[in-house]
Design an enzyme around this catalytic site. Structure first.
Site, short mmCIF file in Angstrom:
data_model
loop_
_atom_site.label_atom_id
_atom_site.label_comp_id
_atom_site.label_asym_id
_atom_site.label_seq_id
_atom_site.Cartn_x
_atom_site.Cartn_y
_atom_site.Cartn_z
N SER A 31 52.22 68.01 43.72
CA SER A 31 50.74 67.79 43.81
C SER A 31 50.36 66.35 43.86
CB SER A 31 49.98 68.40 42.67
OG SER A 31 48.84 68.01 42.66
N HIS A 56 51.32 68.94 48.33
CA HIS A 56 50.22 69.61 47.99
C HIS A 56 49.17 68.63 47.76
CE1 HIS A 56 48.39 72.94 46.21
NE2 HIS A 56 47.69 72.24 45.36
N ASP A 58 45.54 68.30 46.73
CA ASP A 58 44.10 68.72 45.88
C ASP A 58 43.06 68.05 46.22
OD1 ASP A 58 45.42 71.00 44.49
OD2 ASP A 58 46.44 69.37 43.40
N MET A 60 39.14 67.73 46.03
CA MET A 60 38.09 68.33 45.15
C MET A 60 36.76 67.53 45.68
SD MET A 60 39.94 68.03 41.65
CE MET A 60 41.85 68.93 41.41
N HIS A 89 45.04 72.15 49.52
CA HIS A 89 44.30 72.92 48.54
C HIS A 89 42.96 72.49 48.49
CE1 HIS A 89 43.86 74.70 44.35
NE2 HIS A 89 43.19 75.16 44.87
N MET A 91 39.38 72.55 47.30
CA MET A 91 38.56 73.18 45.95
C MET A 91 37.18 72.54 46.31
SD MET A 91 41.24 72.45 42.91
CE MET A 91 42.48 71.51 44.05
N MET A 160 46.09 80.52 40.99
CA MET A 160 45.81 79.05 40.04
C MET A 160 46.29 79.55 38.46
SD MET A 160 43.99 76.31 41.40
CE MET A 160 44.52 75.68 39.92
N ASP A 198 50.02 77.50 40.93
CA ASP A 198 49.32 76.10 40.81
C ASP A 198 48.95 75.80 39.48
OD1 ASP A 198 48.40 73.75 41.38
OD2 ASP A 198 47.03 74.40 42.87
N GLY A 199 49.57 74.97 38.67
CA GLY A 199 49.10 74.67 37.60
C GLY A 199 50.01 74.68 36.26
#
Ligand code: DX5
Ligand code: ZN
Length: 233
Positions: A31, A56, A58, A60, A89, A91, A160, A198-199
């Site tokens: 990520s 990946h 992210d 946001m 991804h 968010m 997640m 993920d996470g």
């Protein structure tokens, strides 16, 4: 040139699909949230050095989750640096407003959240119409059961295993059960989605998520700190 790059990515996609479904080998998806933002090129090169990897990304918006990160222009700028699959991804609220621009910027998988959307079936169709793979993600408080009607249509389910918004959080062990449920449902009902986690993946949790059935392992802080031991062969 663009068409050649597109076909190479399509070929890469089919190869990775085979790696996951036929050879049963998970894909690592570092990520960029934990990358060196002053030198994203080097961060992409670290991912290029991994055989079976997605990038990946992210995204946001400071609304669905507290921070604001990458937009389409960053994705577009990174696109020429790698032939790896871009696993975007989202968010963000109203993700459907941005499917087309992320597709044009070079996303391969476009994943949105179950929790802030209503017309998931239509949204998956929209992503497919753009020629991209569609993913749906659930946060730790959302059970897998809510996805029952949408599972036949998705290409990826992203579980997640921390609350979305930040890197470096602690893995929530209840996520393992969700991965296994998704794996069993896929087998029982003959679906083809891939399962991503993920996470909070580190050397301690990595074997557990693989054993639970994850096909794609997202890793931010442990990958970019150099601590993750990804030696699956
Ligand atoms: C969190 C992000 C994750 C995060 C993972 O909202 O979706 O991709 O970067 O980071 P680590 O691996 O550090 O938990
Ligand atoms: Zn993510």
């Amino acid at each position: 040139m663009y068409l050649v790059k597109m076909s190479i990515r399509r070929f890469t996609y089919f190869m990775q699909f085979a790696i996951i479904h036929i050879m049963n080998n998970p894909i690592l998806a570092p990520s960029l949230l934990s990358a060196d933002f002053t030198d994203l090129k080097s961060s992409i090169n670290k991912i290029n050095a991994v055989d079976n990897a997605f990038v990946h990304i992210d995204v946001m918006d400071g609304s669905f989750v507290p921070q604001i990160t990458f937009g389409q222009l960053i994705v577009q700028s990174l696109r020429p640096l790698t032939g790896k699959i871009f696993d975007v991804h989202l968010m963000i609220n109203n993700p459907e407003l941005h499917f087309e621009s992320f597709a044009k910027a070079g996303a391969d998988y476009i994943t949105f959240h179950y929790e802030n959307t209503v017309h998931q079936h239509r949204m998956i169709q929209q992503i497919h119409c753009l020629g991209k793979k569609a993913g749906i993600s659930i946060v730790p408080s959302t059970p897998v059961s809510v996805l029952e009607e949408i599972l036949p249509f998705v290409d990826m389910v992203l579980v997640m295993s921390v609350n979305p918004g930040f890197g470096g959080q602690t893995f929530i062990p209840e996520s393992l059960n969700k991965i296994t449920k998704l794996k069993n449902t896929r087998q029982e009902r003959g679906f083809r989605y891939i399962i991503s986690v993920d996470g909070g993946v580190n050397n301690e949790t990595l074997p557990r998520v693989i054993e639970a059935g994850a096909d794609v392992i997202v890793s931010g802080s442990s990958f970019f700190s150099g601590s993750l031991q990804w030696n699956l062969k």
